[in-house]
Design an enzyme around this catalytic site. Structure first.
Site, short mmCIF file in Angstrom:
data_model
loop_
_atom_site.label_atom_id
_atom_site.label_comp_id
_atom_site.label_asym_id
_atom_site.label_seq_id
_atom_site.Cartn_x
_atom_site.Cartn_y
_atom_site.Cartn_z
N THR A 10 0.83 -1.21 0.00
CA THR A 10 0.00 0.00 0.00
C THR A 10 0.87 1.26 0.00
OG1 THR A 10 -1.70 -1.19 1.22
CG2 THR A 10 -1.85 1.21 1.24
N VAL A 11 1.73 1.41 0.99
CA VAL A 11 2.55 2.62 1.10
C VAL A 11 3.64 2.63 0.02
CG1 VAL A 11 4.08 3.96 2.61
CG2 VAL A 11 2.06 2.84 3.56
N GLY A 116 1.42 8.86 10.15
CA GLY A 116 1.13 8.89 8.71
C GLY A 116 1.79 10.10 8.06
N GLU A 172 -3.73 -1.86 9.76
CA GLU A 172 -2.57 -2.72 9.60
C GLU A 172 -3.02 -4.05 8.98
OE1 GLU A 172 0.74 -1.71 10.67
OE2 GLU A 172 -0.52 0.04 10.49
N ASP A 183 -0.62 -0.41 17.87
CA ASP A 183 -0.04 0.47 16.86
C ASP A 183 0.23 1.87 17.46
OD1 ASP A 183 0.41 1.03 13.81
OD2 ASP A 183 -0.90 2.63 14.52
N LYS A 187 3.92 3.88 18.24
CA LYS A 187 4.21 5.26 17.82
C LYS A 187 4.60 6.12 19.03
CE LYS A 187 1.15 4.80 13.86
NZ LYS A 187 -0.26 4.83 13.45
N GLY A 283 -3.18 5.83 5.53
CA GLY A 283 -3.56 5.85 4.12
C GLY A 283 -2.33 5.94 3.23
N1 HSE Z 1 -2.75 1.39 10.82
C1 HSE Z 1 -2.13 2.67 11.02
C2 HSE Z 1 -3.17 3.64 11.50
C3 HSE Z 1 -1.49 3.11 9.74
O1 HSE Z 1 -4.36 3.35 11.34
O2 HSE Z 1 -2.82 4.68 12.04
C4 HSE Z 1 -0.62 4.34 9.87
O3 HSE Z 1 0.43 4.16 10.73
#
Ligand code: HSE
Length: 380
Positions: A10-11, A116, A172, A183, A187, A283
């Site tokens: 995706t990214v 993101g 994810e 997640d 971060k 995204g």
């Molecule tokens: N799954 C992560 C989110 C993607 O929804 O923030 C971006 O890090």
């Protein structure tokens, strides 16, 4: 600038498209899985990249710990700048990769691993250099923010909201990392490491949104409140606190205006005061834009993980909150309540102040005994 991408999911696809649209870049190689090299620029052996002296930057977008760690280590040892969007990798192996990058005189950047498209880590790294970071907080998961927004603003149910977040490419590969708060926690780990040179590898508290139901939505809305999944980190004396949990804010607060897949990342600088960064936190293209920003900064960016950065244990006994709790009546005596709603088999209450550590421990105990519980801090 010639570069290579590891992975084109995706990214990775977003990064590839963005780089191909600019004459300043040439994507010489894309590493793909065995049997998937269906174009001349695609390869399956990392040595094709590490042995190409014209490639100066390698961007890892494959996810997971291995083989991402081995490949990125090999690229750094071969003198390539390294960029990644892989938060699990940085949380586990970031300190090692940063040391390797220092030894080899190259950059190791991972802005896209937190927030993101939001330019948070890069600015936090700069701020940490010249100011003292008093605290970190915010919304750092796009999937859960999207789900909470859909559930509270549009009355969508949990499963439907998660499905839509997945379809939009926010979640994810294993969405339990999003909804369980893992997640967001990763971060937060990265943000603490950048701000304090301390990466909280254990002792943290984590609560996601898995037990948030339509009935909770109806009740908190009757109180004029709105729920968001919030990370918080900072120092109290020598102790680092770091936790993720749902928080209820008065519906007029700025957190409740963060909609869809947006993130809101905040730091408070001793001199700068509060700094708030808002943008799309998940995204393809928002995240790809952060990877490309890092690619543009290699060689000149401030180190994100400085020398001396170490893994530590977080201590959340130093933070105190009042909590909104929905639990089976049999466990009601665990709390001193300031407000109580008796719903027959279950209770809703607002507790007196207790430590974050204590609240999470009580919730674990109730679940171990087969009870279900939803809790959220009162954002005040
Ligand atoms: N799954 C992560 C989110 C993607 O929804 O923030 C971006 O890090």
């Amino acid at each position: 600038m010639k570069l290579a991408l590891l992975g084109i999911g995706t990214v990775g696809t977003g990064v590839y498209e963005m780089l191909c649209a600019s004459p300043a870049f040439e994507v010489s190689r894309v590493l793909v899985r065995e049997g998937k090299a269906d174009a001349p620029y695609k390869c399956t052996d990392i040595r094709t990249i590490t042995e190409d002296s014209e490639i100066s930057v390698v961007a890892e977008l494959m996810g997971g710990i291995e083989p991402a760690f081995s490949y990125l280590s090999a690229a750094i040892k071969a003198g390539k700048h390294a960029v990644t969007a892989n938060k699990a990798l940085v949380a586990e192996k970031g300190i090692e990769l940063a040391r390797l990058a220092r030894e080899n005189g190259v950059s190791f950047l991972f802005s896209a691993a937190c927030g993101g498209g939001v330019p948070f880590l890069h600015n936090l790294a700069l701020a940490a250099e010249g100011d003292e970071i008093v605290s970190l907080s915010g919304i750092l998961n796009g999937t859960t923010n999207f789900m909470l927004d859909r559930m509270q603003r549009m009355g969508m149910d949990y499963a439907e909201a998660l499905r839509e977040a997945q379809q939009r490419g926010y979640a994810e590969a294993d969405p339990s990392a999003d909804v369980s708060g893992l997640d967001a926690l990763r971060k937060l780990m990265l943000s603490c490491a950048v701000a304090y040179d301390k990466l909280p590898a254990e002792g943290f508290c984590r609560e996601g949104i898995e037990s948030f139901t339509a009935a909770d939505v109806a009740h908190i809305q009757s109180l004029g409140l709105c729920c968001r999944l919030i990370v918080r980190g900072g120092m109290v004396g020598e102790k680092l606190y770091a936790f993720v949990e749902p928080v209820l804010f008065p519906a007029t607060e700025s957190e409740c205006c963060v909609l869809e897949n947006y993130n809101m990342a905040k730091y408070v600088g001793k001199n700068a005061g509060p700094m708030v960064f808002i943008g799309q936190g998940a995204g393809r293209y928002p995240t790809a834009s952060a990877v490309v920003r890092d690619i543009c900064s290699v060689g000149s960016a401030r180190e994100m993980l400085r020398e001396g950065c170490e893994k530590v244990s977080a201590d959340n006994s130093v933070c105190f909150e009042r909590y909104y709790v929905h639990l089976p009546k049999a466990f009601g005596n665990r709390f001193r309540s300031e407000q109580l709603w008796d719903e027959g088999e279950t209770l809703r209450l607002i507790s007196g102040k207790l430590s974050v550590q204590e609240m999470h421990a009580i919730a674990n105990e109730i679940r171990e005994k087969g009870g279900s519980i939803f809790f959220a801090a009162m954002g005040e």
